[in-house]
Structure formats: C-alpha cells, structure tokens
Design a protein around this motif. Structure first.
Motif, PDB file in Angstrom:
ATOM      1  N   LEU A   1       0.836  -1.208   0.000  1.00  0.00           N
ATOM      2  CA  LEU A   1       0.000   0.000   0.000  1.00  0.00           C
ATOM      3  C   LEU A   1       0.868   1.254   0.000  1.00  0.00           C
ATOM      4  O   LEU A   1       1.966   1.260   0.560  1.00  0.00           O
ATOM      5  N   ASP A   2       0.339   2.327  -0.592  1.00  0.00           N
ATOM      6  CA  ASP A   2       1.025   3.626  -0.538  1.00  0.00           C
ATOM      7  C   ASP A   2       0.646   4.376   0.732  1.00  0.00           C
ATOM      8  O   ASP A   2       1.431   5.172   1.257  1.00  0.00           O
ATOM      9  N   LEU A   3      -0.579   4.123   1.165  1.00  0.00           N
ATOM     10  CA  LEU A   3      -1.143   4.909   2.258  1.00  0.00           C
ATOM     11  C   LEU A   3      -2.092   3.996   3.035  1.00  0.00           C
ATOM     12  O   LEU A   3      -2.752   3.152   2.444  1.00  0.00           O
ATOM     13  N   ILE A   4      -2.157   4.191   4.338  1.00  0.00           N
ATOM     14  CA  ILE A   4      -3.156   3.481   5.143  1.00  0.00           C
ATOM     15  C   ILE A   4      -3.955   4.533   5.894  1.00  0.00           C
ATOM     16  O   ILE A   4      -3.366   5.446   6.499  1.00  0.00           O
ATOM     17  N   VAL A   5      -5.263   4.446   5.801  1.00  0.00           N
ATOM     18  CA  VAL A   5      -6.125   5.408   6.490  1.00  0.00           C
ATOM     19  C   VAL A   5      -7.067   4.642   7.416  1.00  0.00           C
ATOM     20  O   VAL A   5      -7.745   3.700   6.997  1.00  0.00           O
ATOM     21  N   THR A   6      -7.068   5.061   8.675  1.00  0.00           N
ATOM     22  CA  THR A   6      -7.987   4.509   9.676  1.00  0.00           C
ATOM     23  C   THR A   6      -8.745   5.703  10.270  1.00  0.00           C
ATOM     24  O   THR A   6      -8.442   6.853   9.945  1.00  0.00           O
ATOM     25  N   PRO A   7      -9.695   5.456  11.162  1.00  0.00           N
ATOM     26  CA  PRO A   7     -10.399   6.595  11.775  1.00  0.00           C
ATOM     27  C   PRO A   7      -9.459   7.561  12.486  1.00  0.00           C
ATOM     28  O   PRO A   7      -9.773   8.745  12.608  1.00  0.00           O
ATOM     29  N   THR A   8      -8.312   7.081  12.952  1.00  0.00           N
ATOM     30  CA  THR A   8      -7.420   7.971  13.731  1.00  0.00           C
ATOM     31  C   THR A   8      -6.036   8.181  13.132  1.00  0.00           C
ATOM     32  O   THR A   8      -5.251   8.953  13.672  1.00  0.00           O
ATOM     33  N   GLN A   9      -5.712   7.474  12.034  1.00  0.00           N
ATOM     34  CA  GLN A   9      -4.345   7.562  11.508  1.00  0.00           C
ATOM     35  C   GLN A   9      -4.330   7.702   9.988  1.00  0.00           C
ATOM     36  O   GLN A   9      -5.171   7.119   9.303  1.00  0.00           O
TER      37      GLN A   9
END
Ligand SMILES: Nc1ncnc2c1ncn2[C@@H]1O[C@H](COP(=O)(O)OP(=O)(O)OP(=O)(O)O)[C@@H](O)[C@H]1O
Ligand SMILES: [Mg+2]
Length: 197
Positions: free
Chosen positions: A184-192
């Motif tokens: 992955l290039d980017l990981i998006v979570t609710p807080t990160q």
C-alpha cells in the motif's frame, strides 16, 4: 509460557476478522464517519475518480466516504472479471446503478462495459483489508483478487494511489509477506493516516 512463534496468515486472518466483527453498530458507524473525514482530507484534486467497496464481514463501512466522493467526483466499485473470475474490474457507481449479487453473495454493479474505468483512470483505490502494518503490507481475505489485479500497477504511467482503509484494531506490528503481495502507498484509519513511501 508466551508463544513467540509468529502467527500464520490463516491464524492472523481468523483473529483479525473476529476483532472487527466484534465492533458494535455504534462503533462501526462512528468509525465510518471519521474515516470519511480522513479520506476527504487526503483528496487533493476535484473531480477525482475513487474506487471504493461495499463493506462485508465487519469491514469499515465506506457509505459516508462514497457519498462524499460522489459529490465531487466519480466513485467506482469492484466487479469480478466475467472471464477470468480472478481479477477485478472497476465500474462507476451511482444511485441509479443496477446491482447484482456475485458468486460470493456480495453486491456489485451489473456488468456494463460503458461503465468500466481503467486502473489508470483512478486517483485513489480504497482497498478493504483484514490486516495491515505500518510498513504498508496488506493482508486481504485470501482470494488474491486485489494482488492479481494490481500485479502490474508500477508499469502504468498514471497509477492510482493505493490506499488501505481499516479499523485501528486491524493493525499488527509486522505482517508475514508473500512475493505477490502488492504493498500500500497509504493506510487510512479513523485515527491515523500512514504514508509508507
Ligand atoms: N499476481 C498473482 N498472480 C497469480 N496468482 C496470484 C497473484 N497474487 C496472488 N495470487 C494467488 O492468490 C492467492 C491468495 O493471495 P493472498 O493470500 O495474498 O490473498 P489476499 O492478499 O489476502 O487477497 P486479496 O488480494 O484479494 O485481498 C495466493 O495463494 C496466490 O496463489
Ligand atoms: Mg495478498
């Protein structure tokens, strides 16, 4: 005695899927709302084409994210490839899109060749996952669909940003990786928001 042997991919999938399925409806909807804000914050250009998915098995729900992206661009959803059955196509998705159940019982747009968008026409690919680590490794459900579809992604002149989206509880320190796993290039979570480049 503590068990220091790293978990196999199968055991990891089992425990991470159980964790996300244990989230309450309230936790799920709060996570979905926060994720949508995070995705809006990384959208750099208007009229973006963004691939999403319809959540299943406790995956983080993209409904608010999809609505947000549709206001200012195009959203596509994955469709199982009609010939290989092992790759994904991406088709535009609106409120008018006719949907059908695929062979896994998951809702997807009914095949319509005029609605297919190439990988290179996307700005962001939002990918579901079972597990991730901060290095950008991704563990999926085990079908290899995203890995096969993205195997030649770096040969594209214009390639989408590969964004893994997940609940925070899906993070592990270090995932076991296989040669075919596409990072992955980017990981998006609710807080990160974790950039791996
Ligand atoms: N590029 C590829 N070409 C051929 N087979 C592949 C490729 N990538 C993955 N596979 C096959 O898919 C199987 C599942 O792969 P893997 O365990 O990495 O799935 P996953 O990443 O969890 O699933 P997904 O990509 O759908 O999220 C592997 O055993 C492998 O044989
Ligand atoms: Mg993989």
């Amino acid at each position: 005695m503590t068990n220091t042997k790293p978990l196999t991919r199968r055991a990891l999938r089992q425990s991470l899927r159980a964790q996300r399925n244990a989230l309450s409806p309230g936790q799920q909807s709060e996570a979905a709302r926060l994720l949508s804000e995070q995705i809006q914050s990384i959208m750099t250009q208007p009229n973006s084409t963004v691939a999403g998915y319809l959540a299943n098995d406790g995956e983080i729900d993209l409904t608010p994210t999809i609505k947000g992206c549709q206001q200012n661009g195009v959203v596509t959803l994955p469709v199982l490839h009609p010939f290989t059955g092992k790759h994904l196509l991406f088709q535009t998705f609106t409120e008018q899109t006719e949907m059908t159940l695929n062979r896994f019982g998951i809702s997807e747009p009914a095949l319509n060749s005029t609605a297919i968008r190439l990988l290179s026409q996307h700005h962001l690919l939002l990918m579901p996952l079972v597990g991730f680590d901060a290095q950008g490794n991704r563990l999926g459900m085990g079908g290899g669909f995203y890995d096969r579809t993205l195997a030649n992604i770096n040969a594209l002149k214009n390639r989408p940003t590969l964004v893994g989206v997940a609940h925070d509880c899906q993070q592990v320190d270090e995932l076991p990786v296989e040669p075919w796993d596409v990072p992955l290039d980017l990981i998006v979570t609710p807080t990160q928001i974790i950039s791996t480049r």
